[in-house]
Design a protein around this motif. Sequence first.
Motif, PDB file in Angstrom:
ATOM      1  N   UNK A   1       0.809  -1.106  -0.085  1.00  0.00           N
ATOM      2  CA  UNK A   1      -0.108   0.144   0.006  1.00  0.00           C
ATOM      3  C   UNK A   1       1.115   1.297   0.014  1.00  0.00           C
ATOM      4  N   UNK A   2       0.550   2.249  -0.934  1.00  0.00           N
ATOM      5  CA  UNK A   2       1.422   3.690  -1.015  1.00  0.00           C
ATOM      6  C   UNK A   2       0.212   4.543  -1.142  1.00  0.00           C
ATOM      7  N   UNK A   3       0.557   5.564  -0.222  1.00  0.00           N
ATOM      8  CA  UNK A   3      -0.302   6.845  -0.120  1.00  0.00           C
ATOM      9  C   UNK A   3      -0.178   7.810  -1.206  1.00  0.00           C
ATOM     10  N   UNK A   4      -1.044   8.311  -2.072  1.00  0.00           N
ATOM     11  CA  UNK A   4      -0.621   9.232  -3.036  1.00  0.00           C
ATOM     12  C   UNK A   4      -1.679  10.454  -2.752  1.00  0.00           C
ATOM     13  N   UNK A   5      -0.870  11.507  -2.521  1.00  0.00           N
ATOM     14  CA  UNK A   5      -1.563  12.867  -1.970  1.00  0.00           C
ATOM     15  C   UNK A   5      -1.380  14.031  -3.189  1.00  0.00           C
ATOM     16  N   UNK A   6      -2.665  14.585  -3.724  1.00  0.00           N
ATOM     17  CA  UNK A   6      -2.866  15.302  -4.574  1.00  0.00           C
ATOM     18  C   UNK A   6      -3.368  16.708  -3.928  1.00  0.00           C
ATOM     19  N   UNK A   7      -2.465  17.622  -4.093  1.00  0.00           N
ATOM     20  CA  UNK A   7      -2.896  18.986  -3.583  1.00  0.00           C
ATOM     21  C   UNK A   7      -3.035  20.014  -4.619  1.00  0.00           C
ATOM     22  N   UNK A   8      -3.868  20.913  -4.642  1.00  0.00           N
ATOM     23  CA  UNK A   8      -3.973  22.020  -5.673  1.00  0.00           C
ATOM     24  C   UNK A   8      -4.558  23.133  -4.923  1.00  0.00           C
ATOM     25  N   UNK A   9      -4.168  24.425  -5.493  1.00  0.00           N
ATOM     26  CA  UNK A   9      -4.426  25.484  -4.826  1.00  0.00           C
ATOM     27  C   UNK A   9      -4.472  27.000  -5.848  1.00  0.00           C
TER      28      UNK A   9
ATOM     29  N   UNK B   1      -2.149   0.321 -13.888  1.00  0.00           N
ATOM     30  CA  UNK B   1      -0.960  -0.404 -13.187  1.00  0.00           C
ATOM     31  C   UNK B   1      -1.150  -0.411 -11.701  1.00  0.00           C
ATOM     32  N   UNK B   2      -2.484  -0.229 -11.004  1.00  0.00           N
ATOM     33  CA  UNK B   2      -2.783  -0.083  -9.705  1.00  0.00           C
ATOM     34  C   UNK B   2      -4.127  -0.426  -9.298  1.00  0.00           C
ATOM     35  N   UNK B   3      -4.189  -1.246  -8.142  1.00  0.00           N
ATOM     36  CA  UNK B   3      -5.408  -1.094  -7.354  1.00  0.00           C
ATOM     37  C   UNK B   3      -5.450   0.144  -6.683  1.00  0.00           C
ATOM     38  N   UNK B   4      -6.685   0.924  -6.475  1.00  0.00           N
ATOM     39  CA  UNK B   4      -6.607   2.085  -5.864  1.00  0.00           C
ATOM     40  C   UNK B   4      -8.167   2.215  -4.972  1.00  0.00           C
ATOM     41  N   UNK B   5      -8.038   3.031  -4.278  1.00  0.00           N
ATOM     42  CA  UNK B   5      -9.071   3.279  -3.310  1.00  0.00           C
ATOM     43  C   UNK B   5      -9.045   4.742  -2.970  1.00  0.00           C
ATOM     44  N   UNK B   6     -10.165   5.563  -2.923  1.00  0.00           N
ATOM     45  CA  UNK B   6      -9.865   7.092  -2.498  1.00  0.00           C
ATOM     46  C   UNK B   6      -9.984   6.822  -1.109  1.00  0.00           C
TER      47      UNK B   6
ATOM     48  N   UNK C   1      -1.984   0.347  -4.922  1.00  0.00           N
ATOM     49  CA  UNK C   1      -1.360  -0.899  -4.663  1.00  0.00           C
ATOM     50  C   UNK C   1      -0.723  -1.374  -5.997  1.00  0.00           C
ATOM     51  N   UNK C   2       0.529  -1.377  -6.240  1.00  0.00           N
ATOM     52  CA  UNK C   2       1.190  -1.449  -7.535  1.00  0.00           C
ATOM     53  C   UNK C   2       0.642  -3.215  -8.048  1.00  0.00           C
ATOM     54  N   UNK C   3       0.219  -3.401  -9.119  1.00  0.00           N
ATOM     55  CA  UNK C   3      -0.235  -4.547  -9.579  1.00  0.00           C
ATOM     56  C   UNK C   3       1.040  -5.511 -10.364  1.00  0.00           C
ATOM     57  N   UNK C   4       2.048  -4.943 -10.729  1.00  0.00           N
ATOM     58  CA  UNK C   4       3.291  -5.508 -11.398  1.00  0.00           C
ATOM     59  C   UNK C   4       4.533  -4.780 -10.969  1.00  0.00           C
ATOM     60  N   UNK C   5       5.477  -5.535 -11.245  1.00  0.00           N
ATOM     61  CA  UNK C   5       7.069  -4.922 -11.077  1.00  0.00           C
ATOM     62  C   UNK C   5       7.404  -4.330 -12.028  1.00  0.00           C
ATOM     63  N   UNK C   6       8.362  -3.260 -11.914  1.00  0.00           N
ATOM     64  CA  UNK C   6       8.849  -2.388 -13.279  1.00  0.00           C
ATOM     65  C   UNK C   6       8.711  -1.039 -12.917  1.00  0.00           C
ATOM     66  N   UNK C   7       8.791  -0.272 -14.024  1.00  0.00           N
ATOM     67  CA  UNK C   7       8.824   1.106 -13.950  1.00  0.00           C
ATOM     68  C   UNK C   7       7.377   1.550 -14.172  1.00  0.00           C
ATOM     69  N   UNK C   8       6.553   2.083 -13.360  1.00  0.00           N
ATOM     70  CA  UNK C   8       5.120   2.316 -13.565  1.00  0.00           C
ATOM     71  C   UNK C   8       4.957   3.799 -13.446  1.00  0.00           C
ATOM     72  N   UNK C   9       4.057   4.246 -14.352  1.00  0.00           N
ATOM     73  CA  UNK C   9       3.721   5.714 -14.522  1.00  0.00           C
ATOM     74  C   UNK C   9       2.449   5.960 -14.091  1.00  0.00           C
ATOM     75  N   UNK C  10       2.206   7.181 -13.377  1.00  0.00           N
ATOM     76  CA  UNK C  10       0.995   7.617 -12.889  1.00  0.00           C
ATOM     77  C   UNK C  10       0.907   9.059 -13.857  1.00  0.00           C
ATOM     78  N   UNK C  11      -0.074   9.141 -14.701  1.00  0.00           N
ATOM     79  CA  UNK C  11      -0.168  10.280 -15.441  1.00  0.00           C
ATOM     80  C   UNK C  11      -0.710  11.477 -14.630  1.00  0.00           C
ATOM     81  N   UNK C  12      -0.791  12.659 -15.430  1.00  0.00           N
ATOM     82  CA  UNK C  12      -1.120  13.809 -14.810  1.00  0.00           C
ATOM     83  C   UNK C  12      -2.647  13.901 -14.257  1.00  0.00           C
ATOM     84  N   UNK C  13      -2.773  14.464 -13.055  1.00  0.00           N
ATOM     85  CA  UNK C  13      -4.304  14.867 -12.480  1.00  0.00           C
ATOM     86  C   UNK C  13      -4.402  16.178 -13.230  1.00  0.00           C
TER      87      UNK C  13
END
Length: 408
Positions: A47-55, A72-77, A103-115
């Motif tokens: 489990x990894x925590x992703x934080x999005x902040x905008x102002x 490439x991830x399972x995720x839950x808000x 939660x990463x689903x596979x190994x390797x270099x995974x990319x999360x695109x822009x919010x």
Amino acid sequence: MARLIYIVSIFLLAFISKSEAQSIDTPASKIEAVVELPKEKPYVGEPLRLILRSAIHAQVASERIYQPELTDFDWQQFGVDTFSNEFIDGFWMPVVTRVLMIYPLRAGQLTINSFRRHITYYTSDGSRTETELISKPISIDVASRASDLDQGTFWLPAKSIRIIDKWEPDPDKIRSGETAKRILTIEAEGLTADRLPNLPNFRAPGIITFARPIERQTVITDQGPIGKAVYQWSIRPVSTTPATSPAIKIKWFDVSKRIMQETVVPERLIAYIQNSSSKEKIDNNFFSGVLSTRSATEFILFFIITYSLTYLIYTSNSLKKLEFRKSIEKLRLVIILLIKAIKNQQSDFYITMTKLKALDKCFHDKIFFHQDIKQDLKHIEDSLFGLSDKGCKPKLRPLALKLIKIVF
């Protein structure tokens, strides 16, 4: 000197007017997506925590956040968006914060695109205009789990695991004829409740158990989710001989120490209460029963039943298929089963029937083809283990005759 002050004043006025124009036309804004990573590479499923902040330095009329496809991830808000006012880059700005557990689903270099956050805001003259804030993509290097870390479907990466084992009453202080309740609670810090395992069937020689549905709950905290699962069993000893419940071992990955841990729930002794006063009472009941008229009647009845069932040995192929000792034991259990039915002793009847099924697999299998017998046995189980307050109690004598008919 006066001329120099005049020139500097002109430049200051020009700078201030330019700044005001910029604040009106393009208000100051900021958006950032950050993933909290361990010192080492995270593992698949961790489990990894992703934080999005905008102002934005403007009065917001409406806004909407667009998430990228997290293929490439399972995720839950994690909870709902939160709103606050913060001093950023020299301005007080309304800040929106969104937290996701990924939660990463596979190994390797995974990319999360822009919010993207699409905002409609008011300008200084009261008109409405739109803008869009776009975060930078995030790259995460994910490692495969080593063989000593891979625990199958229910791999448990957590900050901590806490187990509470509660018995009502204590497992070695069960009153005769009563049922104990075991409640096992697992709390995992950093995991949601749906990721906690289904424990294996709680079985052990000398005890009868019934499992209740698992209760799951995820508690939201500032530090992350806490997954909670509650497992419940109704437990009853088969006889007065003490039995032992097996130890429960749960392996989990400590995300702080980066090592596998094992939490163990120790085995427990399960037994009815046995003390001198109860033993003395049993002895007194026994001797008074030997001298009573009812006891003599039961002895005659027992003799008749024994003689009748002994005769069935020579006409039954069922007993001939078993070994000699098993045949005698099977005959003894059948006699006891009929006596308990006549006395309407439901608990002892069920225990005897359970022993008979364990002794003769053929008998156990035949029961499944008789729906009426299965239904009667279910009513008995519901009554004994408190699974239904309105369970109808079957008549034991007809049920015993049906079972004896199956045996022979």
